[in-house]
Structures are given as structure tokens and as C-alpha cells.
Design a protein around this motif. Structure first.
Motif, PDB file in Angstrom:
ATOM      1  N   HIS A  31     -35.512  25.497  82.433  1.00 35.93           N
ATOM      2  CA  HIS A  31     -36.386  25.696  81.447  1.00 35.93           C
ATOM      3  C   HIS A  31     -35.738  25.169  80.161  1.00 35.93           C
ATOM      4  N   GLU A  32     -36.710  25.188  79.105  1.00 35.38           N
ATOM      5  CA  GLU A  32     -36.027  24.837  77.870  1.00 35.38           C
ATOM      6  C   GLU A  32     -35.953  26.009  76.769  1.00 35.38           C
ATOM      7  N   HIS A  33     -35.284  25.731  75.900  1.00 35.35           N
ATOM      8  CA  HIS A  33     -35.316  26.479  74.695  1.00 35.35           C
ATOM      9  C   HIS A  33     -35.822  25.809  73.741  1.00 35.35           C
ATOM     10  N   ASP A  34     -37.040  26.261  73.415  1.00 34.32           N
ATOM     11  CA  ASP A  34     -37.927  25.604  72.462  1.00 34.32           C
ATOM     12  C   ASP A  34     -37.501  25.998  70.920  1.00 34.32           C
ATOM     13  N   HIS A  35     -37.455  25.405  69.764  1.00 37.58           N
ATOM     14  CA  HIS A  35     -37.347  25.828  68.507  1.00 37.58           C
ATOM     15  C   HIS A  35     -38.723  26.069  67.999  1.00 37.58           C
ATOM     16  N   PHE A  36     -38.843  27.463  67.794  1.00 47.04           N
ATOM     17  CA  PHE A  36     -40.248  28.157  67.252  1.00 47.04           C
ATOM     18  C   PHE A  36     -39.920  29.142  66.547  1.00 47.04           C
ATOM     19  N   PRO A  37     -40.401  29.609  65.321  1.00 48.76           N
ATOM     20  CA  PRO A  37     -41.856  28.458  64.686  1.00 48.76           C
ATOM     21  C   PRO A  37     -41.610  27.310  64.050  1.00 48.76           C
ATOM     22  N   VAL A  38     -40.365  27.489  63.665  1.00 53.74           N
ATOM     23  CA  VAL A  38     -39.958  25.958  62.819  1.00 53.74           C
ATOM     24  C   VAL A  38     -39.090  25.074  63.859  1.00 53.74           C
ATOM     25  N   PRO A  39     -39.631  23.867  63.896  1.00 57.33           N
ATOM     26  CA  PRO A  39     -38.943  22.944  64.801  1.00 57.33           C
ATOM     27  C   PRO A  39     -37.441  22.437  64.161  1.00 57.33           C
ATOM     28  N   ARG A  40     -36.527  22.172  65.168  1.00 57.02           N
ATOM     29  CA  ARG A  40     -35.212  21.870  64.810  1.00 57.02           C
ATOM     30  C   ARG A  40     -35.119  20.718  63.835  1.00 57.02           C
ATOM     31  N   VAL A  41     -36.147  19.699  63.793  1.00 56.21           N
ATOM     32  CA  VAL A  41     -36.037  18.539  62.685  1.00 56.21           C
ATOM     33  C   VAL A  41     -36.201  19.182  61.578  1.00 56.21           C
ATOM     34  N   ALA A  42     -36.931  20.287  61.164  1.00 53.09           N
ATOM     35  CA  ALA A  42     -37.062  20.985  60.178  1.00 53.09           C
ATOM     36  C   ALA A  42     -36.204  22.166  59.656  1.00 53.09           C
ATOM     37  N   GLY A  43     -35.283  22.057  60.432  1.00 51.55           N
ATOM     38  CA  GLY A  43     -34.290  22.937  60.154  1.00 51.55           C
ATOM     39  C   GLY A  43     -34.107  24.404  60.977  1.00 51.55           C
ATOM     40  N   GLY A  44     -35.047  24.291  61.790  1.00 47.54           N
ATOM     41  CA  GLY A  44     -35.157  25.617  62.514  1.00 47.54           C
ATOM     42  C   GLY A  44     -34.007  25.999  63.529  1.00 47.54           C
ATOM     43  N   ARG A  45     -34.039  27.164  63.525  1.00 51.91           N
ATOM     44  CA  ARG A  45     -32.739  27.752  64.148  1.00 51.91           C
ATOM     45  C   ARG A  45     -33.011  28.734  65.361  1.00 51.91           C
ATOM     46  N   ASP A  46     -34.341  29.267  65.207  1.00 53.23           N
ATOM     47  CA  ASP A  46     -34.725  30.339  66.214  1.00 53.23           C
ATOM     48  C   ASP A  46     -35.280  29.457  67.474  1.00 53.23           C
ATOM     49  N   VAL A  47     -34.805  30.041  68.389  1.00 45.44           N
ATOM     50  CA  VAL A  47     -35.432  29.244  69.895  1.00 45.44           C
ATOM     51  C   VAL A  47     -36.154  30.271  70.804  1.00 45.44           C
ATOM     52  N   VAL A  48     -36.943  29.942  71.739  1.00 45.69           N
ATOM     53  CA  VAL A  48     -37.821  30.868  72.342  1.00 45.69           C
ATOM     54  C   VAL A  48     -37.836  30.154  73.888  1.00 45.69           C
ATOM     55  N   PRO A  49     -37.723  31.085  74.949  1.00 45.29           N
ATOM     56  CA  PRO A  49     -37.721  30.153  76.292  1.00 45.29           C
ATOM     57  C   PRO A  49     -38.924  29.639  76.566  1.00 45.29           C
ATOM     58  N   ALA A  50     -38.935  28.286  77.096  1.00 48.54           N
ATOM     59  CA  ALA A  50     -40.340  27.757  77.535  1.00 48.54           C
ATOM     60  C   ALA A  50     -40.212  27.165  79.004  1.00 48.54           C
ATOM     61  N   CYS A  51     -41.090  27.293  79.868  1.00 50.24           N
ATOM     62  CA  CYS A  51     -41.270  26.683  81.192  1.00 50.24           C
ATOM     63  C   CYS A  51     -41.225  25.381  80.673  1.00 50.24           C
ATOM     64  N   ARG A 128     -48.360  24.146  64.580  1.00 47.11           N
ATOM     65  CA  ARG A 128     -47.115  24.918  63.768  1.00 47.11           C
ATOM     66  C   ARG A 128     -45.995  23.719  63.728  1.00 47.11           C
ATOM     67  N   LEU A 129     -45.694  22.931  64.971  1.00 47.02           N
ATOM     68  CA  LEU A 129     -44.643  21.779  64.775  1.00 47.02           C
ATOM     69  C   LEU A 129     -44.905  20.979  63.835  1.00 47.02           C
ATOM     70  N   ILE A 130     -46.443  20.487  64.045  1.00 43.77           N
ATOM     71  CA  ILE A 130     -46.783  19.416  63.010  1.00 43.77           C
ATOM     72  C   ILE A 130     -46.816  19.532  61.846  1.00 43.77           C
ATOM     73  N   GLN A 131     -47.314  20.815  61.262  1.00 43.00           N
ATOM     74  CA  GLN A 131     -47.352  21.260  59.914  1.00 43.00           C
ATOM     75  C   GLN A 131     -45.928  21.364  59.270  1.00 43.00           C
ATOM     76  N   GLU A 132     -44.893  21.963  60.127  1.00 39.86           N
ATOM     77  CA  GLU A 132     -43.647  21.985  59.387  1.00 39.86           C
ATOM     78  C   GLU A 132     -43.055  20.492  59.545  1.00 39.86           C
ATOM     79  N   GLU A 133     -43.173  19.751  60.500  1.00 39.24           N
ATOM     80  CA  GLU A 133     -42.475  18.513  60.273  1.00 39.24           C
ATOM     81  C   GLU A 133     -43.106  17.667  59.273  1.00 39.24           C
ATOM     82  N   ARG A 134     -44.327  17.803  58.951  1.00 43.02           N
ATOM     83  CA  ARG A 134     -44.997  17.102  57.604  1.00 43.02           C
ATOM     84  C   ARG A 134     -44.314  17.596  56.648  1.00 43.02           C
ATOM     85  N   HIS A 135     -44.140  18.728  56.411  1.00 39.71           N
ATOM     86  CA  HIS A 135     -43.896  19.186  55.179  1.00 39.71           C
ATOM     87  C   HIS A 135     -42.333  19.016  54.791  1.00 39.71           C
ATOM     88  N   HIS A 136     -41.602  19.011  56.079  1.00 37.15           N
ATOM     89  CA  HIS A 136     -40.033  18.718  56.052  1.00 37.15           C
ATOM     90  C   HIS A 136     -40.108  17.295  55.452  1.00 37.15           C
TER      91      HIS A 136
END
Length: 158
Positions: A31-51, A128-136
Motif C-alpha cells: 500500500h502507499e503512505h499518501d501525503h494528506f491533506p498537504v502534498p509533499r511537494v507543498a511541504g506536507g509531512r502528514d501521511v495516511v495509509p492508502a490502498c 485538495r492536492l491541486i489547490q495546495e500545489e497551485r498555491h505552493h
């Protein structure tokens, strides 16, 4: 340590992830550890499990490539989660409502996360990923009323 040893250690490392954050399906094996709600490219550090299915839909498959039925179901689930009056049916009315509701934030969506259908959760993660990346990329911190409001204004659903 050589690459073979590192790989073996990585394989034996136990992950405490139980279920996919998006679809609530038990994650067994890969499985993956997905960066949510802020993507890694925008500085996100929190991850959630994702199939793998949910992670691919969120990060690797463009929304306009989703099957039409999946798109409609995801949008419907998000819209039905909004605290709107029954008479708001036109896209313009819904968009106007979402944009005008300053107190309706991404936090509100996250508070109701467990009530959202799986595809709606994945779609919200994508939005949310799209919005965070745009602003970043623009050098600004994302602080809009809701990523969903921006999505409702977009031509993607028009």
C-alpha cells in the motif's frame, strides 16, 4: 549495508496501517503512505495509509480520465455532504453558496470524512492536492474557504 540487505530489512519492517484512509478497506501487503491533506511537494509531512487503487485515482489518474459514473458518484457524494438547502440545484447556485460560505472550510469536510462515500473522499483528496500545489507554486500558503469551492467553479464539472 548493501542494497540487498536494505531491501530485506525494509520487507521485514512492520507497518501499523490497518485500513485505507479513503475507502476503509483493510490494507494488506503493499500500500502507499499518501501525503494528506498537504502534498509533499507543498511541504506536507502528514501521511495516511492508502490502498493502491485509491492512491492511483488520487495521484496518477487525471479526473477527466475517470469513468463517467465514478466522476458523477464522487461529485454527488461531495455535494450531498454540503449543508445546503434543498432548493439549491443549479451549478451556479451551488457554486455561489460554496464560495460565499466563509465558515465552510476544508476542516468542515474533514469533520464529516467518515460520512463521505469512498470515491468522494478520493476526489476531495485530489482537489485538495491541486489547490495546495497551485498555491505552493505561486509562493502562497493555501488558505481558501474550501478546495471544494474552487473545484465547483472549475470547468472540470461545467
Amino acid at each position: 549495508m548493501d542494497p540487498k540487505q536494505a531491501r530485506q530489512l525494509a520487507r521485514t519492517r512492520k507497518c501499523s496501517c490497518a485500513v485505507c484512509f479513503y475507502c476503509d478497506v483493510k490494507v494488506e501487503g503493499r500500500h502507499e503512505h499518501d501525503h494528506f491533506p498537504v502534498p509533499r511537494v507543498a511541504g506536507g509531512r502528514d501521511v495516511v495509509p492508502a490502498c493502491l487503487d485509491c492512491h492511483d485515482l488520487k495521484d496518477r489518474i487525471l479526473f477527466n480520465s475517470w469513468p463517467v459514473g465514478a466522476c458523477l458518484a464522487a461529485i454527488q457524494g461531495l455535494v450531498e455532504s454540503l449543508p445546503v438547502m434543498d432548493n439549491l440545484t443549479a451549478r451556479e447556485d451551488l457554486t455561489g453558496w460554496a464560495v460565499s460560505q466563509r465558515e465552510f472550510t476544508d476542516a468542515e469536510i474533514l469533520r464529516n470524512w467518515t460520512d463521505l462515500p469512498s470515491l468522494s473522499r478520493v476526489l476531495y483528496g485530489k482537489v485538495r492536492l491541486i489547490q495546495e500545489e497551485r498555491h505552493h507554486r505561486a509562493g502562497r500558503k493555501y488558505a481558501g474557504p474550501s478546495a471544494l469551492a474552487s473545484f465547483l467553479r472549475s470547468p472540470a464539472i461545467g
